[in-house]
Design a protein around this motif. Structure first.
Motif, PDB file in Angstrom:
ATOM      1  N   UNK A  37      61.463 -23.356  38.517  1.00 50.40           N
ATOM      2  CA  UNK A  37      62.144 -23.105  37.252  1.00 50.40           C
ATOM      3  C   UNK A  37      63.490 -22.416  37.476  1.00 50.40           C
ATOM      4  N   UNK A  38      63.541 -21.549  38.486  1.00 45.43           N
ATOM      5  CA  UNK A  38      64.773 -20.809  38.787  1.00 45.43           C
ATOM      6  C   UNK A  38      65.760 -21.630  39.606  1.00 45.43           C
ATOM      7  N   UNK A  39      65.424 -22.906  39.877  1.00 43.62           N
ATOM      8  CA  UNK A  39      66.324 -23.756  40.641  1.00 43.62           C
ATOM      9  C   UNK A  39      66.173 -23.623  42.143  1.00 43.62           C
ATOM     10  N   UNK A  40      65.091 -23.009  42.585  1.00 50.05           N
ATOM     11  CA  UNK A  40      64.834 -22.814  44.012  1.00 50.05           C
ATOM     12  C   UNK A  40      63.650 -23.680  44.445  1.00 50.05           C
ATOM     13  N   UNK A  41      63.777 -24.998  44.226  1.00 46.50           N
ATOM     14  CA  UNK A  41      62.668 -25.917  44.467  1.00 46.50           C
ATOM     15  C   UNK A  41      62.233 -25.955  45.935  1.00 46.50           C
ATOM     16  N   UNK A  42      63.164 -25.871  46.867  1.00 44.28           N
ATOM     17  CA  UNK A  42      62.793 -25.915  48.281  1.00 44.28           C
ATOM     18  C   UNK A  42      61.971 -24.685  48.651  1.00 44.28           C
ATOM     19  N   UNK A  43      62.399 -23.520  48.183  1.00 46.92           N
ATOM     20  CA  UNK A  43      61.629 -22.299  48.429  1.00 46.92           C
ATOM     21  C   UNK A  43      60.255 -22.411  47.757  1.00 46.92           C
ATOM     22  N   UNK A  44      60.220 -22.965  46.550  1.00 52.97           N
ATOM     23  CA  UNK A  44      58.952 -23.170  45.850  1.00 52.97           C
ATOM     24  C   UNK A  44      58.017 -24.091  46.614  1.00 52.97           C
ATOM     25  N   UNK A  45      58.570 -25.162  47.188  1.00 56.24           N
ATOM     26  CA  UNK A  45      57.754 -26.074  47.999  1.00 56.24           C
ATOM     27  C   UNK A  45      57.209 -25.349  49.219  1.00 56.24           C
ATOM     28  N   UNK A  46      58.027 -24.505  49.819  1.00 55.56           N
ATOM     29  CA  UNK A  46      57.586 -23.738  50.978  1.00 55.56           C
ATOM     30  C   UNK A  46      56.402 -22.838  50.631  1.00 55.56           C
ATOM     31  N   UNK A  47      56.503 -22.126  49.536  1.00 49.18           N
ATOM     32  CA  UNK A  47      55.425 -21.234  49.104  1.00 49.18           C
ATOM     33  C   UNK A  47      54.153 -22.040  48.831  1.00 49.18           C
ATOM     34  N   UNK A  48      54.296 -23.157  48.123  1.00 48.40           N
ATOM     35  CA  UNK A  48      53.136 -23.983  47.789  1.00 48.40           C
ATOM     36  C   UNK A  48      52.490 -24.562  49.046  1.00 48.40           C
ATOM     37  N   UNK A  49      53.296 -25.057  49.968  1.00 47.87           N
ATOM     38  CA  UNK A  49      52.743 -25.639  51.203  1.00 47.87           C
ATOM     39  C   UNK A  49      52.082 -24.584  52.088  1.00 47.87           C
ATOM     40  N   UNK A  50      52.636 -23.387  52.119  1.00 46.13           N
ATOM     41  CA  UNK A  50      52.002 -22.314  52.900  1.00 46.13           C
ATOM     42  C   UNK A  50      50.636 -21.959  52.317  1.00 46.13           C
ATOM     43  N   UNK A  51      50.512 -22.008  50.994  1.00 41.91           N
ATOM     44  CA  UNK A  51      49.218 -21.738  50.369  1.00 41.91           C
ATOM     45  C   UNK A  51      48.243 -22.881  50.618  1.00 41.91           C
ATOM     46  N   UNK A  52      48.732 -24.089  50.636  1.00 43.68           N
ATOM     47  CA  UNK A  52      47.886 -25.268  50.838  1.00 43.68           C
ATOM     48  C   UNK A  52      47.417 -25.418  52.282  1.00 43.68           C
ATOM     49  N   UNK A  53      48.255 -25.100  53.234  1.00 43.16           N
ATOM     50  CA  UNK A  53      47.989 -25.369  54.647  1.00 43.16           C
ATOM     51  C   UNK A  53      46.604 -24.916  55.134  1.00 43.16           C
ATOM     52  N   UNK A  54      46.151 -23.711  54.811  1.00 43.25           N
ATOM     53  CA  UNK A  54      44.844 -23.292  55.334  1.00 43.25           C
ATOM     54  C   UNK A  54      43.660 -24.117  54.806  1.00 43.25           C
ATOM     55  N   UNK A 111      43.676 -27.464  54.499  1.00 43.42           N
ATOM     56  CA  UNK A 111      43.720 -28.825  55.011  1.00 43.42           C
ATOM     57  C   UNK A 111      42.693 -29.013  56.131  1.00 43.42           C
ATOM     58  N   UNK A 112      42.034 -30.181  56.186  1.00 40.40           N
ATOM     59  CA  UNK A 112      41.072 -30.405  57.260  1.00 40.40           C
ATOM     60  C   UNK A 112      41.753 -30.641  58.618  1.00 40.40           C
ATOM     61  N   UNK A 113      43.001 -31.061  58.592  1.00 37.99           N
ATOM     62  CA  UNK A 113      43.799 -31.271  59.805  1.00 37.99           C
ATOM     63  C   UNK A 113      45.252 -30.899  59.493  1.00 37.99           C
ATOM     64  N   UNK A 114      46.022 -30.701  60.510  1.00 43.34           N
ATOM     65  CA  UNK A 114      47.465 -30.471  60.397  1.00 43.34           C
ATOM     66  C   UNK A 114      47.820 -29.109  59.793  1.00 43.34           C
ATOM     67  N   UNK A 115      46.885 -28.201  59.796  1.00 46.85           N
ATOM     68  CA  UNK A 115      47.129 -26.875  59.226  1.00 46.85           C
ATOM     69  C   UNK A 115      48.351 -26.209  59.861  1.00 46.85           C
ATOM     70  N   UNK A 116      48.386 -26.155  61.179  1.00 45.27           N
ATOM     71  CA  UNK A 116      49.508 -25.484  61.859  1.00 45.27           C
ATOM     72  C   UNK A 116      50.820 -26.210  61.608  1.00 45.27           C
ATOM     73  N   UNK A 117      50.782 -27.540  61.642  1.00 45.77           N
ATOM     74  CA  UNK A 117      52.015 -28.304  61.429  1.00 45.77           C
ATOM     75  C   UNK A 117      52.578 -28.066  60.033  1.00 45.77           C
ATOM     76  N   UNK A 118      51.724 -28.177  59.012  1.00 45.47           N
ATOM     77  CA  UNK A 118      52.192 -27.985  57.637  1.00 45.47           C
ATOM     78  C   UNK A 118      52.681 -26.554  57.440  1.00 45.47           C
ATOM     79  N   UNK A 119      51.948 -25.589  57.970  1.00 46.31           N
ATOM     80  CA  UNK A 119      52.374 -24.193  57.847  1.00 46.31           C
ATOM     81  C   UNK A 119      53.722 -23.980  58.531  1.00 46.31           C
ATOM     82  N   UNK A 120      53.905 -24.574  59.686  1.00 43.76           N
ATOM     83  CA  UNK A 120      55.179 -24.444  60.407  1.00 43.76           C
ATOM     84  C   UNK A 120      56.330 -25.073  59.639  1.00 43.76           C
ATOM     85  N   UNK A 121      56.121 -26.285  59.147  1.00 47.20           N
ATOM     86  CA  UNK A 121      57.170 -26.939  58.363  1.00 47.20           C
ATOM     87  C   UNK A 121      57.483 -26.154  57.077  1.00 47.20           C
TER      88      UNK A 121
END
Length: 155
Positions: free
Chosen positions: A121-138, A140-150
């Motif tokens: 909403x604040x126009x920081x979509x990339x940062x928002x995606x980062x926060x969401x993906x960091x929450x999602x990563x743990x 995941x059945x696979x690729x946890x480290x990769x997604x967290x790193x990205x």
């Protein structure tokens, strides 16, 4: 049935928004100035889309003192409410503070989700995606480290 059970029944009832608000207000009258009663009244209005009425009730509940789980819920719900009311900076500040406390709490992923929404909403979509993906990563059945790193690289 105790007060908490009656409150849960009011939330579970198949009724419209206005009737639910009336039911919850009636229960809340049994516990005037009680933080949990204020929180429930705020939630009923929030659920009905009555953000301007919910905001002061959430603030009063937080000031009155909630147990830790309800406190986090109230922060999430207040931040979402004020984001809807255009108070983006305050919403971000509340959610950032809660998010930065770390991943130990049971509602941390929910905090991350609402923080990500506020960032978008604040126009920081990339940062928002980062926060969401960091929450999602743990989760995941696979690729946890990769997604967290990205996700960290995005931030």
């Amino acid at each position: 049935m105790d007060w908490e059970e009656r409150m849960a029944a009011a939330w579970a009832a198949e009724v419209g928004d206005e009737e639910r608000i009336e039911m919850i207000d009636a229960l809340a009258e049994e516990r005037p100035d009680d933080a949990v009663a204020l929180f429930e009244r705020a939630g009923a209005r929030d659920s009905a889309g009555r953000d301007t009425e919910a905001e002061p009730l959430y603030r009063a509940a937080l000031v009155s003192g909630l147990d830790e789980e309800r406190r986090v819920q109230a922060v999430i719900q207040l931040a979402s409410t004020i984001r809807n009311l255009g108070k983006i900076d305050e919403s971000l500040a509340l959610l950032r503070q809660e998010y930065e406390k770390g991943a130990g709490g049971p509602l941390h992923d929910a905090v991350a989700a609402f923080y990500a929404l506020a960032l978008v909403t604040a126009g920081e979509a990339v940062h928002g995606a980062s926060v969401a993906l960091q929450a999602l990563a743990p989760h995941l059945p696979r690729y946890t480290r990769s997604v967290a790193g990205y996700a960290r690289e995005l931030a």
